[in-house]
Structures are given as C-alpha cells and as structure tokens.
Motif scaffolding. Structure first.
Motif, PDB file in Angstrom:
ATOM      1  N   ALA A   1      66.266 -62.633   9.650  1.00  0.00           N
ATOM      2  CA  ALA A   1      66.229 -63.207   8.303  1.00  0.00           C
ATOM      3  C   ALA A   1      67.180 -64.397   8.181  1.00  0.00           C
ATOM      4  O   ALA A   1      66.855 -65.430   7.590  1.00  0.00           O
ATOM      5  N   LEU A   2      68.391 -64.248   8.751  1.00  0.00           N
ATOM      6  CA  LEU A   2      69.381 -65.337   8.699  1.00  0.00           C
ATOM      7  C   LEU A   2      68.873 -66.563   9.440  1.00  0.00           C
ATOM      8  O   LEU A   2      69.080 -67.705   9.027  1.00  0.00           O
ATOM      9  N   ASN A   3      68.178 -66.286  10.523  1.00  0.00           N
ATOM     10  CA  ASN A   3      67.631 -67.372  11.322  1.00  0.00           C
ATOM     11  C   ASN A   3      66.530 -68.101  10.550  1.00  0.00           C
ATOM     12  O   ASN A   3      66.532 -69.330  10.446  1.00  0.00           O
ATOM     13  N   GLU A   4      65.629 -67.296   9.991  1.00  0.00           N
ATOM     14  CA  GLU A   4      64.526 -67.862   9.203  1.00  0.00           C
ATOM     15  C   GLU A   4      65.050 -68.785   8.118  1.00  0.00           C
ATOM     16  O   GLU A   4      64.510 -69.838   7.854  1.00  0.00           O
ATOM     17  N   GLN A   5      66.126 -68.348   7.466  1.00  0.00           N
ATOM     18  CA  GLN A   5      66.640 -69.096   6.312  1.00  0.00           C
ATOM     19  C   GLN A   5      67.714 -70.107   6.698  1.00  0.00           C
ATOM     20  O   GLN A   5      68.446 -70.594   5.838  1.00  0.00           O
ATOM     21  N   ARG A   6      67.817 -70.384   7.981  1.00  0.00           N
ATOM     22  CA  ARG A   6      68.737 -71.412   8.475  1.00  0.00           C
ATOM     23  C   ARG A   6      70.214 -71.135   8.168  1.00  0.00           C
ATOM     24  O   ARG A   6      71.036 -72.049   8.091  1.00  0.00           O
TER      25      ARG A   6
ATOM     26  N   TYR B   1      80.211 -65.171  -7.610  1.00  0.00           N
ATOM     27  CA  TYR B   1      78.960 -64.445  -7.822  1.00  0.00           C
ATOM     28  C   TYR B   1      77.738 -65.339  -7.658  1.00  0.00           C
ATOM     29  O   TYR B   1      76.721 -64.943  -7.070  1.00  0.00           O
ATOM     30  N   GLU B   2      77.871 -66.553  -8.152  1.00  0.00           N
ATOM     31  CA  GLU B   2      76.761 -67.503  -8.049  1.00  0.00           C
ATOM     32  C   GLU B   2      76.350 -67.725  -6.582  1.00  0.00           C
ATOM     33  O   GLU B   2      75.172 -67.729  -6.238  1.00  0.00           O
ATOM     34  N   LYS B   3      77.348 -67.884  -5.741  1.00  0.00           N
ATOM     35  CA  LYS B   3      77.066 -68.107  -4.330  1.00  0.00           C
ATOM     36  C   LYS B   3      76.401 -66.898  -3.687  1.00  0.00           C
ATOM     37  O   LYS B   3      75.460 -67.015  -2.905  1.00  0.00           O
ATOM     38  N   ILE B   4      76.909 -65.727  -4.042  1.00  0.00           N
ATOM     39  CA  ILE B   4      76.376 -64.540  -3.386  1.00  0.00           C
ATOM     40  C   ILE B   4      74.980 -64.217  -3.914  1.00  0.00           C
ATOM     41  O   ILE B   4      74.123 -63.694  -3.191  1.00  0.00           O
ATOM     42  N   GLU B   5      74.748 -64.547  -5.162  1.00  0.00           N
ATOM     43  CA  GLU B   5      73.427 -64.314  -5.748  1.00  0.00           C
ATOM     44  C   GLU B   5      72.387 -65.155  -5.015  1.00  0.00           C
ATOM     45  O   GLU B   5      71.285 -64.704  -4.700  1.00  0.00           O
ATOM     46  N   ASN B   6      72.791 -66.346  -4.713  1.00  0.00           N
ATOM     47  CA  ASN B   6      71.943 -67.266  -3.969  1.00  0.00           C
ATOM     48  C   ASN B   6      71.619 -66.710  -2.572  1.00  0.00           C
ATOM     49  O   ASN B   6      70.463 -66.648  -2.147  1.00  0.00           O
ATOM     50  N   LEU B   7      72.693 -66.261  -1.894  1.00  0.00           N
ATOM     51  CA  LEU B   7      72.511 -65.669  -0.570  1.00  0.00           C
ATOM     52  C   LEU B   7      71.616 -64.419  -0.654  1.00  0.00           C
ATOM     53  O   LEU B   7      70.686 -64.230   0.143  1.00  0.00           O
ATOM     54  N   ASP B   8      71.871 -63.603  -1.654  1.00  0.00           N
ATOM     55  CA  ASP B   8      71.128 -62.356  -1.846  1.00  0.00           C
ATOM     56  C   ASP B   8      69.649 -62.632  -2.117  1.00  0.00           C
ATOM     57  O   ASP B   8      68.765 -62.022  -1.503  1.00  0.00           O
ATOM     58  N   ASN B   9      69.385 -63.563  -3.003  1.00  0.00           N
ATOM     59  CA  ASN B   9      67.997 -63.913  -3.332  1.00  0.00           C
ATOM     60  C   ASN B   9      67.247 -64.427  -2.116  1.00  0.00           C
ATOM     61  O   ASN B   9      66.097 -64.060  -1.870  1.00  0.00           O
TER      62      ASN B   9
ATOM     63  N   LEU C   1      67.920 -63.861   1.044  1.00  0.00           N
ATOM     64  CA  LEU C   1      67.670 -62.785   2.008  1.00  0.00           C
ATOM     65  C   LEU C   1      66.565 -61.843   1.531  1.00  0.00           C
ATOM     66  O   LEU C   1      65.789 -61.333   2.334  1.00  0.00           O
ATOM     67  N   SER C   2      66.509 -61.638   0.227  1.00  0.00           N
ATOM     68  CA  SER C   2      65.521 -60.685  -0.301  1.00  0.00           C
ATOM     69  C   SER C   2      64.097 -61.192  -0.072  1.00  0.00           C
ATOM     70  O   SER C   2      63.144 -60.427  -0.120  1.00  0.00           O
ATOM     71  N   GLU C   3      63.955 -62.484   0.204  1.00  0.00           N
ATOM     72  CA  GLU C   3      62.629 -63.000   0.554  1.00  0.00           C
ATOM     73  C   GLU C   3      62.203 -62.509   1.933  1.00  0.00           C
ATOM     74  O   GLU C   3      61.025 -62.446   2.249  1.00  0.00           O
ATOM     75  N   GLU C   4      63.208 -62.186   2.756  1.00  0.00           N
ATOM     76  CA  GLU C   4      62.917 -61.777   4.127  1.00  0.00           C
ATOM     77  C   GLU C   4      63.007 -60.272   4.327  1.00  0.00           C
ATOM     78  O   GLU C   4      62.399 -59.720   5.226  1.00  0.00           O
ATOM     79  N   LEU C   5      63.882 -59.630   3.508  1.00  0.00           N
ATOM     80  CA  LEU C   5      64.211 -58.221   3.779  1.00  0.00           C
ATOM     81  C   LEU C   5      63.738 -57.314   2.650  1.00  0.00           C
ATOM     82  O   LEU C   5      63.891 -57.648   1.475  1.00  0.00           O
TER      83      LEU C   5
END
Lengths: 352, 352
Positions: free
Chosen positions: A61-66, A139-147, A149-153
């Motif tokens: 997932a991390l790879n997919e999302q660069r 929180y803003e940054k982590i929400e972005n990361l979370d969103n 990743l949720s596209e992949e996981l």
C-alpha cells in the motif's frame, strides 16, 4: 551502522525542534491512530504467516501511494537492538515494540513527523508528531495518511463501534492525542500533584515521556486522552488541547512565582547546571537530561542567552545512549558513552 | 566591627599561605605549649579573682617584653560571639574557649603566627603556627616566646614531672605538635582508614581540623602527638615530623595512582568543582570548602593553572561564616552569607 536511518542534514526529528506554538513548555504534540485489517486475525491470535501478510499488504500500500520514496520501511530483521533503542529514544516506537517477538516493521517519513508501526499492538499504528502545542495540524496530517491508506487496505470497522482495536480502550476513533510537556515550574512549586490529579478527573492521563510504565523523570510529562469511544475525533482533540492550554497557564504562573519569590535559588540552579554541562568530563544520560532541562528553563526565563532552545532540544535527543552511538557511528560501553556525551555537550555549548 | 583585629594588609594569617615545605599537602604546622602559674589555683578550681589575676600578670609580662605593641591583647568582654567565632575559624582559639564562662583573654601577634590563650584549659596556652611542614621552626619561635615570658612569670614546674598542666596528657613538656593535612588522595582511594589506624599505634592521634570532637570533613586532618610526658621536646618534634613525612609520601602515591588509573574521573570532579565555584549564586560554607579543596587538589595536580594555591587558601578562610561577615564588615543571616560567599568566590576566581 544505521546512519542511514538518520534523515539527511537533520540530526533530530523536525517535530522536536522548538518551532510550534508554546514550544517553551510543550515540546511536541502527537497523534496515534490504531487500525486493523479485516479478514486477518488480530495480533494476540495472529500466526507468523498472518503477521507477514500484514507486513506485505502495508508495504504494498505504501508503495502504491508513493510513500516509500519519502521515507524508510524497515522490518524487524533489519533492526538491531541498538537501532530499536535508537528509534525508541526518538519516540518512534514504544517499549512493547522493542520487546516484541513478532514479525514487525516500521515506516518512517524522512523528517520523522509521520510513521507507521506494523504488528505492534494493532496491525497498524499511525503516528504523527509536530512541534509545540498543535494537535490539530498533527491530526490533519495523519488523517491524510489514513485516508490514503484506506484506499489500499481493508480496515476493520463497524458502524456501531467504529474502528476495531486489540485493546478496548482504543476502540471507536482509535485515536490517542498526546502532549509532551516540560513542567519544571509546577514540579519545583509542588503544584504538579494537584494538576495530575485533576487530569484524571477529566478523563486524561499523565505518563512519563517514554509511555506507559515509564517514570516521569526530569520534569517531562506526557498527557493523553484515556478513552477513544463515545467522543468524535474533534472532541478528543479539543479536550486535550483545552487541558493542555490550562496546564501551560499554570506552568507560566508557577515560573512567574519562582522568579518573583525564589529568583536567586533558580538562578543558582540554572547557572550551576549550565556550568557543569560546559565543564564535565563524564556525564551519564540521566544527569545530562536533567541539566539540559534546567538550561532549557534558563533560556525560557531569559537567564541564559548564549545558547538557544533548538540546540538544547537537539542535545536532549543526541545524548541518549543509542542516539549517541549512532551519532558517532560507534558501539560504546557505558563509561565510554559518558565520556563522549560530556565531550559532545561541552563542544556544542562552548560554541553555542 | 572588628576589622581592627585583622592584620593590616594581610587578609589571612601568614601561616595559612602556601609558603612552607610540602605545602601542597601540609597546610600548616602548629605547636602548643601548656603553662600554668605557680601559687594560683589551676583553672578547674580558680575563682574569678584568680582568673583576673592571671590575665593581669600575663598582660603585664607582655607589656614588659614589648610584645603588646606587636599584636593585640583582647579580653572576653571585648570579644563578641562573632569575633570569637572569627578567631576559632582562624585556628587561633579552640571551641572550649568560645564556650567558656571564665575571665579569659587572648594575645595575637599581627601576622597570627604566634598567640597566647589565657585561662583556656591552662593559665597559658602558647601557640605558634607556620606554613607547610615545619614543626622545628614553629617550635623555635614559641621557645623564644616561652623563654621570654618565663623571665616575667613564675611557671608551675617540678623536676620530676616537668611543666604541670590541668589535663594529665599535657604534663611533661606540655608540648603538642600538630600538622594540618589535606589528604584527598588517601580519602578517595580509601587508604585513609589504614593510615589513621597506624597513627594510633605510634602514639599519634588524628582529628578534624577544628580540634577535639570536630569532624574530619573535606579531607582535612589534624595529626598530633598524644602524650607529652617521657619524651623530650626534640623527640616529639622528630616523631611527628617523621610520621608526617610518611603520610605525605602515601598521599603523593595515592595521587599518582589516581592520575594514572582514574584520571578522567578526577578531572571530571575537579572541573565540575571549579565550574560551580565560578558560577554558583548561592554557596554554603561546607560546600564551598569541599569545592575549594577539590580545586586545591586540581592546582597541585596541574589540572588547573589559572588560579594559584594562595588564592584558594585565602578563600578557604574568608568564606567561613564569621570571617565572611567581618570581611564585609556586616552581620548577615545564613541566606545572605550564602549569596555574599558565592559572589566573593565568583569574583575572586573570575579574576584569578
């Protein structure tokens, strides 16, 4: 020997530099999110092959999302005990992760402001760190990361309970918001006990800076929300921020009181700390931390002007045992570390 | 307020300046002679009128022999508690003299190298102090003073017992020879216990620097002969000198050992002591003494070069509570003294 896990041109994580709001008192703000993958047993019951599966899925997932190209992805077989300790000292992994026997991994963004633990207590623990009192932007940054990743996981989530987690205290938002606080004024005036008690009544908890079970040494405290169910993310952030601001006010008042009624004793303590740091030939980690924190207070009280907060914050990380060894790219026994630590501090402060 | 009892142009007694032999280890040598006057009851049974008579006779004798013009003659009603304490700190009077209820007096030569206590434990106690390890020249001076006084005063003496004294341990020559020793090497290496035990076997005794009952603090020791009967003056002086030289050798060996095997720890201790003295805003008497003694060691080990032994020896006296107040010509509470003491030490060492 691991110098490669240090961000280039940056000796400590950006979140530890005194750039955020109220960073004289609030060292940093941290958000952690707990996430688990649907269809894979939760960790207490996950087999090694399940654990490996999680690692693969997250890496993919991390790879997919660069994300991979913006940081480091390390698995437990790439992490020597020294490197694990190094990461723990930098607040990138908790004690449990160091001790765990699982197939585990960590992703760290180069500036150390975002990271993901894989197979710690949950399949994923997303962490975001910022300088000063600034939970909302963390929180803003982590929400972005979370969103992303949720596209992949496939996250384990139910409408009734929210995000499902291994430990019930994390169910719901799975969000833990923490502030790292430097509260020498409240400690010296002995007001700290009262403050800590009132935190409990408000559903918050105070710990040592290295998390659960760690002592609250050197006037450093970590304050977090206790529960994550029944409150929205926003409500949690607002609550911790509000309490944090209150503590900052108390700490400021305590410092004013000390400077008014005990100025000489404070000046004495701080002048001695600074003098010892600039002259000692041997410094253990605990003493160095305590002295640096006193100098930090001295800078904030305008008693010390030749050195800045940034230098002290950087030293607070670099003097820790594993960080010191990785900084010097050399494994060292305790005695040798004490010597190197004193020599590092001396040279930095003399040029400060 | 007593600045008049300070020798002009000389801030501490000449005997405390590091000018004598081995003065890196032996601060000073002292000789005391106990004398009593025939025909007047000894002190435990002397009435106030007897005590006054002794005072008059001694003052008259000092006047006849032109000693009065070379020093100060003070009686107890001229000695405030602060002045008594001042004299005790300078080793010119013992604790008993401070506490005594008797009519008592003291004669002090301007450079403090010779003095006479009147109505302390004996009618007269003659004292001579010199710098370094030099009991023979201290004895020469006191013999001269003693002989001169004996022309005026009828000493209590029998051919069988020699000079009669209040306490039997002083009968005979009535002579006590002492060395003030700075023995950090033996203390740090823990060899000191062995040395002190062997002293006892040789009929010598070790005490704290402020005499009987005082603690041996800060690595300072006073070594004296135990008995004065059955040995000639010369034999006593030779014995104490010989033992003193032996201790000096042991101390040198201990310092060499420390510098060879624990150099870094010693450098650390000394660098910290010096840094604290140059930067503290508050210093109590005991801490200041211990730190100054470490700096003294540092100078002797060639680790500190910017300041000399003389400066440290002078400070060791001036920082004592009563001396500090008389130096500043001002009565001070403890807290104020701690501040003034720190400020005095800081200014002297920064200009050192």
């Amino acid at each position: 020997m691991g110098k490669n896990i240090l961000p280039e041109g940056n000796t400590v994580g950006k979140w530890f530099l005194p750039e955020g709001p109220n960073s004289d008192i609030v060292l940093s703000s941290r958000i952690r999110l707990a996430r688990n993958l649907a269809g894979i047993p939760f960790l207490p019951r996950a087999e090694p092959k399940d654990q490996e599966k999680v690692l693969e899925m997250v890496k993919e997932a991390l790879n997919e999302q660069r994300f991979l190209e913006e940081g480091y992805f390390l698995t437990e077989n790439e992490l020597s005990p020294l490197k694990l300790e190094f990461l723990k000292e930098r607040h990138l992994i908790p004690l449990d992760f160091v001790r765990s026997e699982r197939k585990r991994g960590i992703y760290i963004k180069r500036d150390e402001t975002e990271s993901i633990l894989i197979n710690e207590e949950d399949h994923l623990r997303l962490q975001s760190l910022t300088s000063g009192m600034d939970l909302f932007s963390a929180y803003e940054k982590i929400e972005n990361l979370d969103n992303t990743l949720s596209e992949e996981l496939p996250y384990a989530f139910t409408p009734e309970f929210g995000y499902l987690t291994t430990c019930p205290t994390n169910v719901g938002t799975g969000l833990r918001a923490s502030l790292f606080l430097h509260l020498p004024g409240l400690v010296i005036t002995k007001e700290i006990e009262k403050v800590l008690r009132s935190l409990l009544e408000m559903g918050l908890v105070a710990r040592g800076i290295y998390g659960e079970g760690s002592e609250t040494k050197g006037n450093l405290f970590q304050v977090s929300n206790q529960i994550t169910l029944g409150l929205s993310e926003e409500e949690i952030l607002e609550k911790v921020t509000k309490v944090g601001e209150q503590i900052v006010e108390y700490e400021k008042k305590a410092r004013e009181f000390l400077m008014r009624d005990f100025r000489l004793a404070i000046e004495d303590k701080i002048a001695r700390a600074y003098a010892i740091l600039k002259n000692a030939r041997l410094l253990n980690s605990e003493e160095a931390t305590n002295l640096l924190l006193l100098v930090r207070l001295g800078i904030n009280l305008n008693l010390i002007k030749e050195v800045d907060l940034k230098t002290i914050n950087i030293l607070l990380i670099l003097i820790r045992p594993a960080n010191l060894q990785i900084y010097y790219n050399q494994e060292m026994e305790e005695r040798e570390r004490d010597e190197k630590r004193a020599s590092l501090v001396r040279s930095v402060l003399s040029n400060g």
